[in-house]
Motif scaffolding. Structure first.
Motif, PDB file in Angstrom:
ATOM      1  N   LEU A 215     -12.729   7.516   8.289  1.00  0.00           N
ATOM      2  CA  LEU A 215     -11.732   6.546   7.814  1.00  0.00           C
ATOM      3  C   LEU A 215     -12.422   5.280   7.310  1.00  0.00           C
ATOM      4  O   LEU A 215     -12.092   4.760   6.240  1.00  0.00           O
ATOM      5  CB  LEU A 215     -10.752   6.197   8.926  1.00  0.00           C
ATOM      6  N   ILE A 216     -13.389   4.806   8.081  1.00  0.00           N
ATOM      7  CA  ILE A 216     -14.068   3.566   7.681  1.00  0.00           C
ATOM      8  C   ILE A 216     -14.778   3.769   6.341  1.00  0.00           C
ATOM      9  O   ILE A 216     -14.744   2.885   5.470  1.00  0.00           O
ATOM     10  CB  ILE A 216     -15.055   3.099   8.778  1.00  0.00           C
ATOM     11  N   ARG A 217     -15.365   4.947   6.140  1.00  0.00           N
ATOM     12  CA  ARG A 217     -16.025   5.218   4.839  1.00  0.00           C
ATOM     13  C   ARG A 217     -15.026   5.106   3.687  1.00  0.00           C
ATOM     14  O   ARG A 217     -15.292   4.509   2.656  1.00  0.00           O
ATOM     15  CB  ARG A 217     -16.659   6.611   4.846  1.00  0.00           C
ATOM     16  N   LYS A 218     -13.844   5.676   3.911  1.00  0.00           N
ATOM     17  CA  LYS A 218     -12.806   5.612   2.865  1.00  0.00           C
ATOM     18  C   LYS A 218     -12.380   4.174   2.612  1.00  0.00           C
ATOM     19  O   LYS A 218     -12.135   3.763   1.482  1.00  0.00           O
ATOM     20  CB  LYS A 218     -11.574   6.420   3.291  1.00  0.00           C
ATOM     21  N   ARG A 219     -12.285   3.402   3.693  1.00  0.00           N
ATOM     22  CA  ARG A 219     -11.854   2.009   3.521  1.00  0.00           C
ATOM     23  C   ARG A 219     -12.935   1.188   2.820  1.00  0.00           C
ATOM     24  O   ARG A 219     -12.632   0.327   2.001  1.00  0.00           O
ATOM     25  CB  ARG A 219     -11.482   1.380   4.876  1.00  0.00           C
ATOM     26  N   TRP A 220     -14.201   1.454   3.114  1.00  0.00           N
ATOM     27  CA  TRP A 220     -15.275   0.747   2.395  1.00  0.00           C
ATOM     28  C   TRP A 220     -15.210   1.089   0.909  1.00  0.00           C
ATOM     29  O   TRP A 220     -15.494   0.247   0.051  1.00  0.00           O
ATOM     30  CB  TRP A 220     -16.650   1.117   2.968  1.00  0.00           C
ATOM     31  N   ALA A 221     -14.836   2.316   0.599  1.00  0.00           N
ATOM     32  CA  ALA A 221     -14.725   2.710  -0.815  1.00  0.00           C
ATOM     33  C   ALA A 221     -13.611   1.895  -1.488  1.00  0.00           C
ATOM     34  O   ALA A 221     -13.750   1.465  -2.639  1.00  0.00           O
ATOM     35  CB  ALA A 221     -14.450   4.205  -0.922  1.00  0.00           C
ATOM     36  N   GLN A 222     -12.522   1.662  -0.772  1.00  0.00           N
ATOM     37  CA  GLN A 222     -11.432   0.827  -1.331  1.00  0.00           C
ATOM     38  C   GLN A 222     -11.931  -0.598  -1.563  1.00  0.00           C
ATOM     39  O   GLN A 222     -11.651  -1.210  -2.590  1.00  0.00           O
ATOM     40  CB  GLN A 222     -10.246   0.760  -0.355  1.00  0.00           C
ATOM     41  N   ILE A 223     -12.673  -1.116  -0.591  1.00  0.00           N
ATOM     42  CA  ILE A 223     -13.185  -2.490  -0.715  1.00  0.00           C
ATOM     43  C   ILE A 223     -14.119  -2.562  -1.919  1.00  0.00           C
ATOM     44  O   ILE A 223     -14.035  -3.492  -2.736  1.00  0.00           O
ATOM     45  CB  ILE A 223     -13.921  -2.923   0.583  1.00  0.00           C
ATOM     46  N   ALA A 224     -14.976  -1.537  -2.081  1.00  0.00           N
ATOM     47  CA  ALA A 224     -15.914  -1.524  -3.219  1.00  0.00           C
ATOM     48  C   ALA A 224     -15.148  -1.484  -4.540  1.00  0.00           C
ATOM     49  O   ALA A 224     -15.510  -2.180  -5.501  1.00  0.00           O
ATOM     50  CB  ALA A 224     -16.843  -0.320  -3.101  1.00  0.00           C
ATOM     51  N   ALA A 226     -12.384  -2.788  -5.138  1.00  0.00           N
ATOM     52  CA  ALA A 226     -11.718  -4.078  -5.376  1.00  0.00           C
ATOM     53  C   ALA A 226     -12.717  -5.215  -5.608  1.00  0.00           C
ATOM     54  O   ALA A 226     -12.318  -6.353  -5.885  1.00  0.00           O
ATOM     55  CB  ALA A 226     -10.812  -4.419  -4.195  1.00  0.00           C
ATOM     56  N   MET A 227     -14.009  -4.905  -5.477  1.00  0.00           N
ATOM     57  CA  MET A 227     -15.029  -5.954  -5.504  1.00  0.00           C
ATOM     58  C   MET A 227     -14.948  -6.834  -6.759  1.00  0.00           C
ATOM     59  O   MET A 227     -15.081  -8.044  -6.679  1.00  0.00           O
ATOM     60  CB  MET A 227     -16.406  -5.279  -5.383  1.00  0.00           C
ATOM     61  N   ASP A 228     -14.733  -6.203  -7.911  1.00  0.00           N
ATOM     62  CA  ASP A 228     -14.702  -6.992  -9.157  1.00  0.00           C
ATOM     63  C   ASP A 228     -13.300  -7.454  -9.542  1.00  0.00           C
ATOM     64  O   ASP A 228     -13.120  -8.041 -10.605  1.00  0.00           O
ATOM     65  CB  ASP A 228     -15.292  -6.159 -10.310  1.00  0.00           C
ATOM     66  N   ALA A 229     -12.336  -7.147  -8.706  1.00  0.00           N
ATOM     67  CA  ALA A 229     -10.960  -7.531  -9.044  1.00  0.00           C
ATOM     68  C   ALA A 229     -10.859  -9.059  -9.090  1.00  0.00           C
ATOM     69  O   ALA A 229     -11.407  -9.753  -8.228  1.00  0.00           O
ATOM     70  CB  ALA A 229     -10.001  -6.965  -8.001  1.00  0.00           C
ATOM     71  N   GLN A 230     -10.165  -9.559 -10.087  1.00  0.00           N
ATOM     72  CA  GLN A 230      -9.983 -11.002 -10.209  1.00  0.00           C
ATOM     73  C   GLN A 230      -8.591 -11.434  -9.782  1.00  0.00           C
ATOM     74  O   GLN A 230      -8.399 -12.505  -9.237  1.00  0.00           O
ATOM     75  CB  GLN A 230     -10.237 -11.438 -11.673  1.00  0.00           C
ATOM     76  N   LYS A 231      -7.609 -10.551 -10.065  1.00  0.00           N
ATOM     77  CA  LYS A 231      -6.209 -10.941  -9.812  1.00  0.00           C
ATOM     78  C   LYS A 231      -5.628 -10.086  -8.683  1.00  0.00           C
ATOM     79  O   LYS A 231      -5.568  -8.861  -8.797  1.00  0.00           O
ATOM     80  CB  LYS A 231      -5.381 -10.733 -11.069  1.00  0.00           C
ATOM     81  N   LEU A 313     -14.740 -10.678   0.667  1.00  0.00           N
ATOM     82  CA  LEU A 313     -15.175 -12.037   0.321  1.00  0.00           C
ATOM     83  C   LEU A 313     -16.441 -12.452   1.075  1.00  0.00           C
ATOM     84  O   LEU A 313     -16.888 -13.598   0.963  1.00  0.00           O
ATOM     85  CB  LEU A 313     -14.040 -13.035   0.623  1.00  0.00           C
ATOM     86  N   GLY A 314     -16.988 -11.539   1.853  1.00  0.00           N
ATOM     87  CA  GLY A 314     -18.224 -11.833   2.587  1.00  0.00           C
ATOM     88  C   GLY A 314     -17.990 -12.721   3.804  1.00  0.00           C
ATOM     89  O   GLY A 314     -18.911 -13.351   4.313  1.00  0.00           O
TER      90      GLY A 314
END
Ligand code: SF4
Length: 326
Positions: A215-224, A226-231, A313-314
């Motif tokens: 599950l955590i792997r899948k969630r990290w993929a979602q975060i990745a 969204a990394m360049d998302a601006q809006k 956001l780190g």
């Protein structure tokens, strides 16, 4: 099959002097809702059945009941949740008609691997069997702890998909009794302790570590993603027990402080098709944590929880499950 205690409900409605009631039901109790409506009408109480699907006590239809001129709401399938309700509400939890001891007996060897001091956790459906499970395990030499939980849960030992407070106890491992993976996964992630899920229907036992990693792997993929998302669209819910406006505002503020565009949104039934057409690159769901976790494959844009935004956001390194604490 669950039994809905019609006589008991009728008694409570008579005490309330209710003349018209609204019944709301989860998917699995529709027929029982209909039978209950028939029974109440036979006993002189006008009854309306809500056709909206209900997923939890966090979404009582008290507002709808008031609009329909009902004196009371009957909320089937879930246990009481502390909320400010507009009409008297009778919560009718659905207790599963399945024994838990045979599944525990079958998996004693695995259960012993949790350690000697274990915590028990379950969902509302099996909560009536928790004491029996505790006695069974104590007789076999375990020290069994059952956490109180916070004000969002109705009984000690009960966990919700959004609240694992009852599993946070000083034990070596957690024994979860129930079906499905979402709750024991949440327990494993929220406590960081070895968690064994024993399913009383199938008799199977599953260790949650590997499931949690997946599950955590899948969630990290979602975060990745969204990394360049601006809006970002930051969505809170208008369902009473999921309305987390302060938390949604905090997420908006965090995003803006970190140079992203963020807009606060509110929805009742949060789903991606309804969001098509808005100009956002990613979404944050600040409502039921199950929405982004269970439903993300149906979203064309990345969809995150508040804690995942902090990672993006780190501001946080370790993964944490989103919870609504009481
Ligand atoms: Fe269940 Fe979600 Fe409601 Fe929590 S917020 S009670 S997980 S439906």
């Amino acid at each position: 099959m669950h039994e809905v205690p019609g006589g008991e409900i009728l008694g409570k409605l008579r005490e309330l002097k209710a003349r018209r009631v609204l019944i709301q039901t989860p998917e699995g109790l529709k027929r029982e809702a209909q039978s209950l409506a028939d029974f109440l009408e036979e006993n002189g109480i006008e009854t309306i059945i809500s056709g909206d699907v209900n997923y939890g006590a966090c979404d009582p239809a008290d507002r709808e009941a008031r609009l329909l001129g009902c004196d009371a709401l009957i909320h089937l399938g879930h246990s009481y949740m502390q909320l400010h309700l507009e009409v008297p509400t009778i919560f009718v939890p659905a207790f599963a008609n399945v024994e838990v001891i045979p599944a525990l007996e079958k998996n004693m060897e695995e259960i012993r691997r949790l350690g000697k001091k274990i915590a028990l956790a379950t969902t509302a459906q099996h909560i009536h069997k928790l004491e029996e499970a505790r006695e069974f395990l104590e007789k076999r030499g375990f020290e069994v702890l059952v956490g109180e939980g916070d004000s969002r849960v109705s009984w000690p030992g009960q966990v919700l998909g959004c609240n694992f407070s009852a599993a946070r106890v000083d034990a070596e491992g957690i024994l979860f009794i129930g079906a499905g993976y979402f709750h024991p996964l949440g327990v494993a992630l929220a406590t960081g302790k070895p968690t064994l899920a024993v399913n009383p229907y199938s008799g199977d036992a599953t260790w949650m570590e590997r499931e949690a990693e997946r599950l955590i792997r899948k969630r990290w993929a979602q975060i990745a993603r969204a990394m360049d998302a601006q809006k970002f669209g930051v969505i809170t819910s208008t369902k009473k027990g999921q309305l987390r406006l302060a938390e949604a505002r905090r997420v908006v503020r965090l995003l803006r402080e970190n140079g992203r565009y963020a807009r606060l949104m509110a929805m009742n039934h949060i789903n991606y098709p309804a969001l098509e057409g808005f100009d956002f690159d990613a979404y944050v769901v600040v409502a039921c944590p199950r929405v982004p976790m269970d439903d993300y494959e149906n979203w064309r844009k990345p969809v995150l929880t508040p804690t995942e935004v902090e990672i993006l956001l780190g501001l946080r390194e370790d993964y944490a499950f989103d919870e609504i604490l009481g």
